[in-house]
Design a protein around this motif. Structure first.
Motif, mmCIF file in Angstrom:
data_model
loop_
_atom_site.group_PDB
_atom_site.id
_atom_site.type_symbol
_atom_site.label_atom_id
_atom_site.label_comp_id
_atom_site.label_asym_id
_atom_site.label_seq_id
_atom_site.Cartn_x
_atom_site.Cartn_y
_atom_site.Cartn_z
ATOM 1 N N ALA A 75 0.827 -1.206 0.000
ATOM 2 C CA ALA A 75 0.000 0.000 0.000
ATOM 3 C C ALA A 75 0.861 1.256 0.000
ATOM 4 O O ALA A 75 0.633 2.184 -0.783
ATOM 5 C CB ALA A 75 -0.925 -0.010 1.211
ATOM 6 N N VAL A 76 1.879 1.293 0.850
ATOM 7 C CA VAL A 76 2.724 2.490 0.959
ATOM 8 C C VAL A 76 3.517 2.702 -0.315
ATOM 9 O O VAL A 76 3.664 3.831 -0.803
ATOM 10 C CB VAL A 76 3.654 2.363 2.183
ATOM 11 C CG1 VAL A 76 4.700 3.471 2.191
ATOM 12 C CG2 VAL A 76 2.832 2.412 3.469
ATOM 13 N N ARG A 77 4.024 1.624 -0.890
ATOM 14 C CA ARG A 77 4.819 1.785 -2.104
ATOM 15 C C ARG A 77 3.938 2.198 -3.283
ATOM 16 O O ARG A 77 4.384 2.923 -4.174
ATOM 17 C CB ARG A 77 5.580 0.498 -2.396
ATOM 18 C CG ARG A 77 6.624 0.217 -1.314
ATOM 19 C CD ARG A 77 7.323 -1.092 -1.486
ATOM 20 N NE ARG A 77 8.274 -1.055 -2.591
ATOM 21 C CZ ARG A 77 9.074 -2.068 -2.903
ATOM 22 N NH1 ARG A 77 9.022 -3.189 -2.192
ATOM 23 N NH2 ARG A 77 9.912 -1.974 -3.907
ATOM 24 N N MET A 78 2.692 1.751 -3.302
ATOM 25 C CA MET A 78 1.779 2.206 -4.339
ATOM 26 C C MET A 78 1.503 3.702 -4.191
ATOM 27 O O MET A 78 1.555 4.459 -5.153
ATOM 28 C CB MET A 78 0.468 1.421 -4.281
ATOM 29 C CG MET A 78 -0.563 1.853 -5.326
ATOM 30 S SD MET A 78 -2.138 0.970 -5.185
ATOM 31 C CE MET A 78 -1.676 -0.643 -5.796
ATOM 32 N N LEU A 79 1.229 4.133 -2.964
ATOM 33 C CA LEU A 79 0.920 5.544 -2.719
ATOM 34 C C LEU A 79 2.101 6.457 -3.028
ATOM 35 O O LEU A 79 1.913 7.588 -3.473
ATOM 36 C CB LEU A 79 0.500 5.729 -1.260
ATOM 37 C CG LEU A 79 -0.882 5.204 -0.885
ATOM 38 C CD1 LEU A 79 -1.024 5.131 0.623
ATOM 39 C CD2 LEU A 79 -1.971 6.086 -1.484
ATOM 40 N N SER A 80 3.322 5.964 -2.792
ATOM 41 C CA SER A 80 4.499 6.820 -2.965
ATOM 42 C C SER A 80 5.132 6.698 -4.343
ATOM 43 O O SER A 80 6.190 7.285 -4.589
ATOM 44 C CB SER A 80 5.538 6.495 -1.886
ATOM 45 O OG SER A 80 5.922 5.139 -1.938
ATOM 46 N N ASP A 81 4.507 5.994 -5.239
ATOM 47 C CA ASP A 81 5.013 5.843 -6.609
ATOM 48 C C ASP A 81 4.475 6.995 -7.448
ATOM 49 O O ASP A 81 3.323 6.987 -7.894
ATOM 50 C CB ASP A 81 4.559 4.494 -7.174
ATOM 51 C CG ASP A 81 5.147 4.195 -8.549
ATOM 52 O OD1 ASP A 81 5.503 5.154 -9.274
ATOM 53 O OD2 ASP A 81 5.231 3.010 -8.910
ATOM 54 N N ALA A 82 5.299 8.012 -7.673
ATOM 55 C CA ALA A 82 4.852 9.223 -8.358
ATOM 56 C C ALA A 82 4.420 8.931 -9.793
ATOM 57 O O ALA A 82 3.418 9.477 -10.271
ATOM 58 C CB ALA A 82 5.962 10.270 -8.340
ATOM 59 N N ALA A 83 5.161 8.080 -10.490
ATOM 60 C CA ALA A 83 4.805 7.771 -11.876
ATOM 61 C C ALA A 83 3.454 7.073 -11.938
ATOM 62 O O ALA A 83 2.657 7.316 -12.852
ATOM 63 C CB ALA A 83 5.889 6.905 -12.517
ATOM 64 N N TRP A 84 3.174 6.208 -10.969
ATOM 65 C CA TRP A 84 1.882 5.531 -10.924
ATOM 66 C C TRP A 84 0.766 6.521 -10.628
ATOM 67 O O TRP A 84 -0.314 6.459 -11.222
ATOM 68 C CB TRP A 84 1.928 4.437 -9.873
ATOM 69 C CG TRP A 84 0.634 3.718 -9.654
ATOM 70 C CD1 TRP A 84 -0.178 3.801 -8.573
ATOM 71 C CD2 TRP A 84 -0.001 2.805 -10.553
ATOM 72 N NE1 TRP A 84 -1.280 2.992 -8.725
ATOM 73 C CE2 TRP A 84 -1.189 2.364 -9.934
ATOM 74 C CE3 TRP A 84 0.326 2.307 -11.812
ATOM 75 C CZ2 TRP A 84 -2.051 1.467 -10.539
ATOM 76 C CZ3 TRP A 84 -0.535 1.403 -12.399
ATOM 77 C CH2 TRP A 84 -1.709 0.989 -11.778
ATOM 78 N N ALA A 85 1.011 7.429 -9.702
ATOM 79 C CA ALA A 85 -0.014 8.410 -9.332
ATOM 80 C C ALA A 85 -0.405 9.284 -10.510
ATOM 81 O O ALA A 85 -1.555 9.722 -10.613
ATOM 82 C CB ALA A 85 0.491 9.272 -8.182
ATOM 83 N N GLU A 86 0.540 9.523 -11.414
ATOM 84 C CA GLU A 86 0.292 10.413 -12.549
ATOM 85 C C GLU A 86 -0.049 9.660 -13.829
ATOM 86 O O GLU A 86 -0.334 10.281 -14.856
ATOM 87 C CB GLU A 86 1.521 11.289 -12.790
ATOM 88 C CG GLU A 86 1.852 12.199 -11.611
ATOM 89 C CD GLU A 86 3.201 12.866 -11.748
ATOM 90 O OE1 GLU A 86 3.865 12.618 -12.790
ATOM 91 O OE2 GLU A 86 3.599 13.607 -10.835
ATOM 92 N N ALA A 87 -0.036 8.332 -13.791
ATOM 93 C CA ALA A 87 -0.271 7.558 -15.005
ATOM 94 C C ALA A 87 -1.723 7.700 -15.453
ATOM 95 O O ALA A 87 -2.643 7.490 -14.655
ATOM 96 C CB ALA A 87 0.051 6.087 -14.768
ATOM 97 N N PRO A 88 -1.958 8.064 -16.713
ATOM 98 C CA PRO A 88 -3.339 8.139 -17.196
ATOM 99 C C PRO A 88 -3.937 6.746 -17.341
ATOM 100 O O PRO A 88 -3.220 5.776 -17.639
ATOM 101 C CB PRO A 88 -3.194 8.812 -18.568
ATOM 102 C CG PRO A 88 -1.809 8.445 -19.014
ATOM 103 C CD PRO A 88 -0.976 8.376 -17.757
ATOM 104 N N THR A 89 -5.223 6.626 -17.095
ATOM 105 C CA THR A 89 -5.900 5.348 -17.292
ATOM 106 C C THR A 89 -5.948 5.035 -18.781
ATOM 107 O O THR A 89 -6.356 5.866 -19.589
ATOM 108 C CB THR A 89 -7.321 5.401 -16.722
ATOM 109 O OG1 THR A 89 -7.244 5.688 -15.332
ATOM 110 C CG2 THR A 89 -8.036 4.079 -16.921
ATOM 111 N N THR A 90 -5.509 3.838 -19.152
ATOM 112 C CA THR A 90 -5.435 3.457 -20.559
ATOM 113 C C THR A 90 -6.197 2.166 -20.786
ATOM 114 O O THR A 90 -6.446 1.395 -19.866
ATOM 115 C CB THR A 90 -3.972 3.256 -20.987
ATOM 116 O OG1 THR A 90 -3.352 2.329 -20.092
ATOM 117 C CG2 THR A 90 -3.204 4.570 -20.946
#
Length: 627
Positions: free
Chosen positions: A345-360
């Motif tokens: 959970a923490v690594r998902m939340l702190s992954d900046a590239a994931w947070a900004e990835a557009p839904t495709t």
């Protein structure tokens, strides 16, 4: 090693934990944590632990373990957002409950009974398994994330964390090197990276002796390299889609921690990492449905950490894998699911590239074949869930989490499996014991394979597919075929071959499964062991008429225009019956509903050679959402 022991911002980083994005993402979690604070914690009782040895039940104990972990994860995240005293006290309570728990391992893995004849944990001989690794990792991440506020509010808690983790995990890992999951007299499988990745997190955060920390890190690096070396070149996973997340994904997470600790990537592993990154999206049928073999489930019951796939796909340059992972962000719970454990959970939340990835949109690849495991998948409309998708399973009958399923076929209509593999049951004592192959969902008779002259396929590595071939016809690769000989999977005297050819015709929107067989002596009469029967396991509602079965499966209500899959055959060749299997297993019913139905086609004569085919094609209008 870097200054921070683990790769995530701790409570002192208020710019992160007080950011609008994180606060909004964790709003439901925080609400739940605040509501349950002050209520009794889930209890792990000796009577629950002992049940595994008494009556085989492991669910009650493990469910309470999981509930305790989930509550502590929620409490930790709430304290990170606002480290006020009541929230920190809740974390301390949860930490001490874990530290005082007699065993961190799960009863189903503990050797206390076989070694000592006990049904309660032997606290002087801690057993290092998946459960123990999970506790150690959760405590390590809590120590890293909330260390300063724990010291201020409850001095001594972090000391207790270190004492228990040393005794139960770090010392057993170094002092005993005969753990079977290290590959000692046993093939390396998903336990190895799962446990070693958690050991590594505990080592980096909690080991205070720099020499021991380096030594454990080096052991884990060697173990993860051995896991990568054990994977086939094509990236296939014989345990199926679900266990990819608890094997290859765990190894990827461990690889990230090794890199964070300053250990260079093993160049020999890169090709296998690149190959296995493609596995999840290669198994995708549509929506949240996946091809399932062995003890995999067709529809995941929890949200997986797709950020791990996304990050590694970007790193190795796999655009399809990155697209598929990013598409999972748009699903409910896709951003965060506390069931994925605190570290994930923490690594998902702190992954900046994931947070900004557009839904495709997912790639929904047209054709894929994993020769190493004998799994092939094809769909009639690449890039779309519309139409038919089919998978064929080869391999052998002694794979990890094995089912007796050589030659089994799965067919999905508009992204939803209709001709199915039941998949993973709720685990009990007998699930992995000598009675495993008495379980109906594991047996060949409940997979989409024939019973030949009254004989089921047999378990064992020697019972295997022969000459598995996948081919496309024509320059445009429209017609797809998978062909294999099932004869080797059956202990039937005189059986020369049993060819099964599965054909997907996108233009006709049909799947045909044709079996052709021959016995060595055409004059030998059929034995009295029983008749040959073809089995097809079907989800949803089934209507049977002469020469035809119509199947409609609309999980969760489904679209109003959901189509029907029709299976047709020569009605003069076989007698057709339906066997309804009511599902009283909660894990199976969560995927398939109240029942599954087996279509049983029994041969009227036992010819020494012959051919029998079943054709499948949809009827009705195409659902709008998959058009």
């Amino acid at each position: 090693m870097t200054a921070a022991p683990l790769p995530a911002p701790d409570v002192a980083d208020r710019s992160f934990w007080a950011s609008d994005r994180v606060v909004q993402a964790l709003a439901p979690t925080t609400a739940t944590a605040d509501a349950e604070r002050g209520t009794p914690w889930p209890q792990t009782l000796a009577s629950q632990y002992a049940r595994f040895f008494r009556d085989g039940d492991r669910t009650v104990y493990e469910a309470n373990v999981a509930a305790r972990h989930a509550r502590l994860t929620r409490a930790t995240l709430a304290a990170l957002l606002d480290p006020r005293t009541d929230r920190v006290d809740e974390v301390v309570d949860g930490v001490l409950l874990l530290c005082e728990q007699s065993a961190w391992c799960w009863a189903a893995h503990d050797d206390t009974n076989t070694r000592f004849g006990r049904v309660t944990p032997t606290v002087t001989e801690p057993h290092l398994d998946l459960g123990a690794g999970e506790v150690a990792a959760q405590l390590a991440w809590i120590d890293h994330l909330l260390g300063p506020v724990l010291d201020e509010r409850a001095p001594g808690v972090r000391w207790r964390i270190r004492q228990e983790t040393q005794a139960r995990v770090l010392r057993p890992f170094t002092e005993r090197r005969d753990w079977w999951w290290l590959g000692v007299d046993h093939p390396i499988m998903n336990w190895s990276p799962w446990i070693q990745g958690n050991v590594l997190a505990a080592n980096l955060a909690l080991e205070e002796d720099p020499d021991r920390r380096r030594a454990v890190t080096a052991l884990v690096a060697k173990g993860i390299a051995a896991y990568w070396a054990s994977l086939p070149d094509d990236g296939g996973v014989d345990e199926g889609y679900s266990y990819w997340w608890q094997g290859a994904a765990r190894a990827l997470e461990a690889q990230d921690l090794l890199q964070f600790a300053g250990i260079e990537q093993d160049p020999a592993a890169l090709d296998r990492i690149h190959a296995t990154i493609a596995f999840p999206h290669s198994m995708h049928l549509g929506g949240d449905w996946y091809v399932n073999v062995a003890d995999s489930v067709a529809r995941p019951l929890a949200t997986w950490p797709w950020n791990v796939v996304h990050a590694w796909a970007l790193r190795v340059g796999d655009d399809d894998a990155a697209r598929h992972a990013a598409g999972r962000r748009g699903l409910p719970g896709g951003l965060f699911d506390e069931r994925a454990s605190l570290p994930r959970a923490v690594r998902m939340l702190s992954d900046a590239a994931w947070a900004e990835a557009p839904t495709t949109a997912p790639p929904l690849v047209g054709r894929v074949h994993f020769p190493s495991t004998g799994v092939a998948v094809a769909r009639s409309a690449p890039g779309s869930a519309r139409g038919l998708a089919v998978s064929v399973k080869g391999g052998h009958n002694d794979e990890n989490h094995n089912h007796v399923d050589v030659g089994s076929v799965i067919v999905a209509l508009d992204g939803v499996p209709v001709v199915v593999d039941a998949g993973k049951p709720t685990y009990r004592a007998g699930t992995f014991g000598p009675d495993r192959y008495d379980l109906w969902m594991v047996r060949g008779d409940w997979h989409n394979v024939p019973r030949i002259r009254g004989v089921e396929q047999a378990p064992g590595e020697q019972f295997a597919a022969r000459d598995f071939e996948v081919s496309d016809d024509g320059a445009d690769s429209r017609l797809w075929r998978a062909r294999l000989d099932l004869g080797g999977a059956y202990p039937v005297d005189g059986l020369e071959h049993w060819w099964r050819e599965t054909t997907l015709d996108p233009d006709a929107e049909s799947v045909t499964v044709e079996d052709s067989w021959a016995f060595s002596d055409p004059h030998t009469p059929a034995p009295a062991t029983g008749s040959t029967a073809w089995h097809w396991l079907l989800a949803g509602d089934v209507t049977l008429t002469p020469g035809r079965a119509q199947v409609r499966f609309t999980p969760d209500g489904g679209p109003a225009t959901a189509r029907v899959l029709s299976l047709t055959w020569d009605p003069d060749a076989v007698d057709a019956e339906l066997d309804v299997r009511e599902l009283d297993d909660p894990e199976l019913s969560a995927v398939w509903g109240e029942h599954l139905t087996r279509l049983r086609l029994t041969a009227r004569t036992e010819a020494p050679s012959g051919t029998f085919r079943v054709n499948m094609r949809p009827t009705g209008s195409v659902p709008q959402e998959v058009a």
